[in-house]
Design a protein around this motif. Sequence first.
Motif, PDB file in Angstrom:
ATOM      1  N   GLY A 160      17.062   0.991  -9.641  1.00 45.08           N
ATOM      2  CA  GLY A 160      17.768   1.553  -8.495  1.00 45.08           C
ATOM      3  C   GLY A 160      16.866   1.938  -7.332  1.00 45.08           C
ATOM      4  N   GLN A 161      15.570   2.016  -7.557  1.00 41.96           N
ATOM      5  CA  GLN A 161      14.657   2.383  -6.470  1.00 41.96           C
ATOM      6  C   GLN A 161      14.608   1.282  -5.425  1.00 41.96           C
ATOM      7  OE1 GLN A 161      10.813   4.003  -7.570  1.00 41.96           O
ATOM      8  NE2 GLN A 161       9.826   2.830  -5.946  1.00 41.96           N
ATOM      9  N   VAL A 162      14.582   1.677  -4.146  1.00 40.06           N
ATOM     10  CA  VAL A 162      14.470   0.730  -3.035  1.00 40.06           C
ATOM     11  C   VAL A 162      13.295   1.150  -2.158  1.00 40.06           C
ATOM     12  CG1 VAL A 162      15.605  -0.279  -1.014  1.00 40.06           C
ATOM     13  CG2 VAL A 162      16.960   0.284  -3.046  1.00 40.06           C
ATOM     14  N   ASN A 163      12.415   0.203  -1.875  1.00 40.60           N
ATOM     15  CA  ASN A 163      11.279   0.446  -0.983  1.00 40.60           C
ATOM     16  C   ASN A 163      11.380  -0.461   0.239  1.00 40.60           C
ATOM     17  OD1 ASN A 163      10.251   1.919  -3.230  1.00 40.60           O
ATOM     18  ND2 ASN A 163       8.181   1.539  -2.493  1.00 40.60           N
ATOM     19  N   MET A 164      11.202   0.127   1.421  1.00 39.94           N
ATOM     20  CA  MET A 164      11.071  -0.651   2.656  1.00 39.94           C
ATOM     21  C   MET A 164       9.600  -0.992   2.812  1.00 39.94           C
ATOM     22  SD  MET A 164      14.088  -1.005   3.858  1.00 39.94           S
ATOM     23  CE  MET A 164      13.672  -1.790   5.388  1.00 39.94           C
ATOM     24  N   ILE A 165       9.331  -2.198   3.319  1.00 40.22           N
ATOM     25  CA  ILE A 165       7.936  -2.627   3.464  1.00 40.22           C
ATOM     26  C   ILE A 165       7.654  -3.144   4.871  1.00 40.22           C
ATOM     27  CG2 ILE A 165       7.649  -3.168   1.018  1.00 40.22           C
ATOM     28  CD1 ILE A 165       7.906  -6.165   1.814  1.00 40.22           C
TER      29      ILE A 165
ATOM     30  N   ILE B  96       0.846  -1.193   0.000  1.00 39.56           N
ATOM     31  CA  ILE B  96       0.000   0.000   0.000  1.00 39.56           C
ATOM     32  C   ILE B  96       0.882   1.243   0.000  1.00 39.56           C
ATOM     33  CG2 ILE B  96      -1.834   1.230   1.217  1.00 39.56           C
ATOM     34  CD1 ILE B  96      -2.398  -1.589   2.595  1.00 39.56           C
ATOM     35  N   LEU B  97       0.799   1.998  -1.100  1.00 39.83           N
ATOM     36  CA  LEU B  97       1.583   3.223  -1.236  1.00 39.83           C
ATOM     37  C   LEU B  97       0.715   4.476  -1.180  1.00 39.83           C
ATOM     38  CD1 LEU B  97       2.810   0.956  -3.582  1.00 39.83           C
ATOM     39  CD2 LEU B  97       4.608   2.622  -3.321  1.00 39.83           C
ATOM     40  N   SER B  98      -0.602   4.327  -1.341  1.00 45.92           N
ATOM     41  CA  SER B  98      -1.473   5.470  -1.632  1.00 45.92           C
ATOM     42  C   SER B  98      -2.089   6.163  -0.418  1.00 45.92           C
ATOM     43  CB  SER B  98      -2.608   5.015  -2.551  1.00 45.92           C
ATOM     44  OG  SER B  98      -3.435   4.082  -1.876  1.00 45.92           O
ATOM     45  N   THR B  99      -1.967   5.613   0.761  1.00 43.35           N
ATOM     46  CA  THR B  99      -2.639   6.209   1.914  1.00 43.35           C
ATOM     47  C   THR B  99      -1.701   7.132   2.696  1.00 43.35           C
ATOM     48  OG1 THR B  99      -2.032   4.425   3.424  1.00 43.35           O
ATOM     49  CG2 THR B  99      -4.069   4.144   2.144  1.00 43.35           C
ATOM     50  N   ARG B 100      -2.280   7.799   3.676  1.00 45.11           N
ATOM     51  CA  ARG B 100      -1.450   8.637   4.567  1.00 45.11           C
ATOM     52  C   ARG B 100      -0.550   7.791   5.442  1.00 45.11           C
ATOM     53  NH1 ARG B 100      -5.798  13.046   6.647  1.00 45.11           N
ATOM     54  NH2 ARG B 100      -7.261  11.881   5.387  1.00 45.11           N
ATOM     55  N   ASN B 101      -0.881   6.518   5.571  1.00 41.38           N
ATOM     56  CA  ASN B 101      -0.090   5.589   6.376  1.00 41.38           C
ATOM     57  C   ASN B 101       0.329   4.412   5.490  1.00 41.38           C
ATOM     58  OD1 ASN B 101       1.110   4.415   8.603  1.00 41.38           O
ATOM     59  ND2 ASN B 101      -0.786   3.478   9.322  1.00 41.38           N
ATOM     60  N   PRO B 102       1.241   4.652   4.521  1.00 41.99           N
ATOM     61  CA  PRO B 102       1.609   3.588   3.576  1.00 41.99           C
ATOM     62  C   PRO B 102       2.364   2.462   4.268  1.00 41.99           C
ATOM     63  CG  PRO B 102       3.076   5.444   3.323  1.00 41.99           C
ATOM     64  CD  PRO B 102       2.020   5.869   4.314  1.00 41.99           C
ATOM     65  N   THR B 103       2.276   1.265   3.662  1.00 44.32           N
ATOM     66  CA  THR B 103       3.035   0.121   4.174  1.00 44.32           C
ATOM     67  C   THR B 103       4.316  -0.095   3.373  1.00 44.32           C
ATOM     68  OG1 THR B 103       1.903  -1.489   2.777  1.00 44.32           O
ATOM     69  CG2 THR B 103       0.901  -0.973   4.925  1.00 44.32           C
ATOM     70  N   SER B 104       4.499   0.696   2.338  1.00 39.32           N
ATOM     71  CA  SER B 104       5.691   0.633   1.486  1.00 39.32           C
ATOM     72  C   SER B 104       6.132   2.062   1.199  1.00 39.32           C
ATOM     73  CB  SER B 104       5.351  -0.091   0.178  1.00 39.32           C
ATOM     74  OG  SER B 104       6.454  -0.097  -0.697  1.00 39.32           O
ATOM     75  N   VAL B 105       7.402   2.358   1.504  1.00 37.24           N
ATOM     76  CA  VAL B 105       7.915   3.710   1.265  1.00 37.24           C
ATOM     77  C   VAL B 105       9.238   3.634   0.514  1.00 37.24           C
ATOM     78  CG1 VAL B 105       6.757   4.771   3.243  1.00 37.24           C
ATOM     79  CG2 VAL B 105       9.037   3.831   3.530  1.00 37.24           C
ATOM     80  N   THR B 106       9.408   4.549  -0.419  1.00 39.70           N
ATOM     81  CA  THR B 106      10.662   4.628  -1.168  1.00 39.70           C
ATOM     82  C   THR B 106      11.724   5.239  -0.277  1.00 39.70           C
ATOM     83  OG1 THR B 106       9.475   4.848  -3.255  1.00 39.70           O
ATOM     84  CG2 THR B 106      11.772   5.580  -3.227  1.00 39.70           C
TER      85      THR B 106
ATOM     86  N   GLN C 202       7.935  -7.984   6.221  1.00 36.13           N
ATOM     87  CA  GLN C 202       8.831  -6.889   6.587  1.00 36.13           C
ATOM     88  C   GLN C 202      10.169  -7.082   5.898  1.00 36.13           C
ATOM     89  OE1 GLN C 202       8.494  -7.625  10.808  1.00 36.13           O
ATOM     90  NE2 GLN C 202       6.998  -5.979  11.025  1.00 36.13           N
ATOM     91  N   GLY C 203      10.645  -6.021   5.229  1.00 33.71           N
ATOM     92  CA  GLY C 203      11.909  -6.088   4.513  1.00 33.71           C
ATOM     93  C   GLY C 203      11.989  -5.001   3.475  1.00 33.71           C
ATOM     94  N   PHE C 204      12.469  -5.371   2.279  1.00 29.25           N
ATOM     95  CA  PHE C 204      12.577  -4.386   1.203  1.00 29.25           C
ATOM     96  C   PHE C 204      12.474  -5.065  -0.147  1.00 29.25           C
ATOM     97  CE2 PHE C 204      16.971  -5.752   1.632  1.00 29.25           C
ATOM     98  CZ  PHE C 204      17.423  -5.808   0.322  1.00 29.25           C
ATOM     99  N   TYR C 205      12.160  -4.240  -1.150  1.00 30.79           N
ATOM    100  CA  TYR C 205      12.323  -4.675  -2.528  1.00 30.79           C
ATOM    101  C   TYR C 205      13.033  -3.561  -3.282  1.00 30.79           C
ATOM    102  CZ  TYR C 205       7.771  -2.293  -3.385  1.00 30.79           C
ATOM    103  OH  TYR C 205       6.724  -1.403  -3.445  1.00 30.79           O
ATOM    104  N   ALA C 206      13.882  -3.985  -4.192  1.00 28.38           N
ATOM    105  CA  ALA C 206      14.664  -3.050  -4.995  1.00 28.38           C
ATOM    106  C   ALA C 206      14.419  -3.353  -6.463  1.00 28.38           C
ATOM    107  CB  ALA C 206      16.155  -3.195  -4.674  1.00 28.38           C
ATOM    108  N   LEU C 207      14.260  -2.301  -7.249  1.00 29.49           N
ATOM    109  CA  LEU C 207      14.104  -2.469  -8.693  1.00 29.49           C
ATOM    110  C   LEU C 207      15.491  -2.695  -9.275  1.00 29.49           C
ATOM    111  CD1 LEU C 207      11.571  -0.227  -7.877  1.00 29.49           C
ATOM    112  CD2 LEU C 207      10.993  -1.356 -10.017  1.00 29.49           C
ATOM    113  N   ALA C 208      15.768  -3.945  -9.622  1.00 27.54           N
ATOM    114  CA  ALA C 208      17.132  -4.381  -9.913  1.00 27.54           C
ATOM    115  C   ALA C 208      17.390  -4.690 -11.376  1.00 27.54           C
ATOM    116  CB  ALA C 208      17.456  -5.616  -9.059  1.00 27.54           C
ATOM    117  N   SER C 209      16.467  -4.339 -12.259  1.00 26.73           N
ATOM    118  CA  SER C 209      16.651  -4.611 -13.678  1.00 26.73           C
ATOM    119  C   SER C 209      16.534  -3.321 -14.481  1.00 26.73           C
ATOM    120  CB  SER C 209      15.605  -5.614 -14.172  1.00 26.73           C
ATOM    121  OG  SER C 209      15.717  -5.795 -15.569  1.00 26.73           O
ATOM    122  N   LYS C 210      17.409  -3.156 -15.462  1.00 32.56           N
ATOM    123  CA  LYS C 210      17.331  -2.009 -16.365  1.00 32.56           C
ATOM    124  C   LYS C 210      16.421  -2.289 -17.551  1.00 32.56           C
ATOM    125  CE  LYS C 210      21.286   0.547 -16.579  1.00 32.56           C
ATOM    126  NZ  LYS C 210      22.658   0.799 -17.029  1.00 32.56           N
TER     127      LYS C 210
END
Length: 162
Positions: free
Chosen positions: A51-56, A23-33, A75-83
Amino acid sequence: MNRNLLGLKKEKLSHFRLYWHDILSTRNPTSVTVVPPVNTSSSSSPYTAFGQVNMIDNPLTLGPDLRSKMVGRAQGFYALASKEEIGLLMAMNFAFTEGKYNGSSITVMGRNPVFSKVREMPIVGGSGLFRFARGYVQAKTQRFDPTNGDATVEYNVYVLHY
């Protein structure tokens, strides 16, 4: 390794299904860049947010509706790792807060090409009832909103543990 000395019983296979809500769209997101993407104008494909990294800290529920019973958090992260495509490196713990797995966790780490119908990632460990865990998860997107980035993903978990 002597299982008896460690208090381990016979190894078993468990299978269960969970729904992961990013969830990125609320005032209390569960995923942040936490790291913004780099310019990928040299890529041969459209913009990939490389290169973007989001904590979840995403809810895990028993059903696809966010209002269904929550059984834990991813709980952790995801990173956009492909060009070249939207391909994530995912590193997360499924931390269980309900039921017989309460207090236990499973660690998932692997490649997630998000536009593939079904993605498979390895389970690389666990804690509590999932000590010495190994196995895999299969992820399948149930819902994705391209306007705000919110997503619901079905995870089928296949885990060997003691």
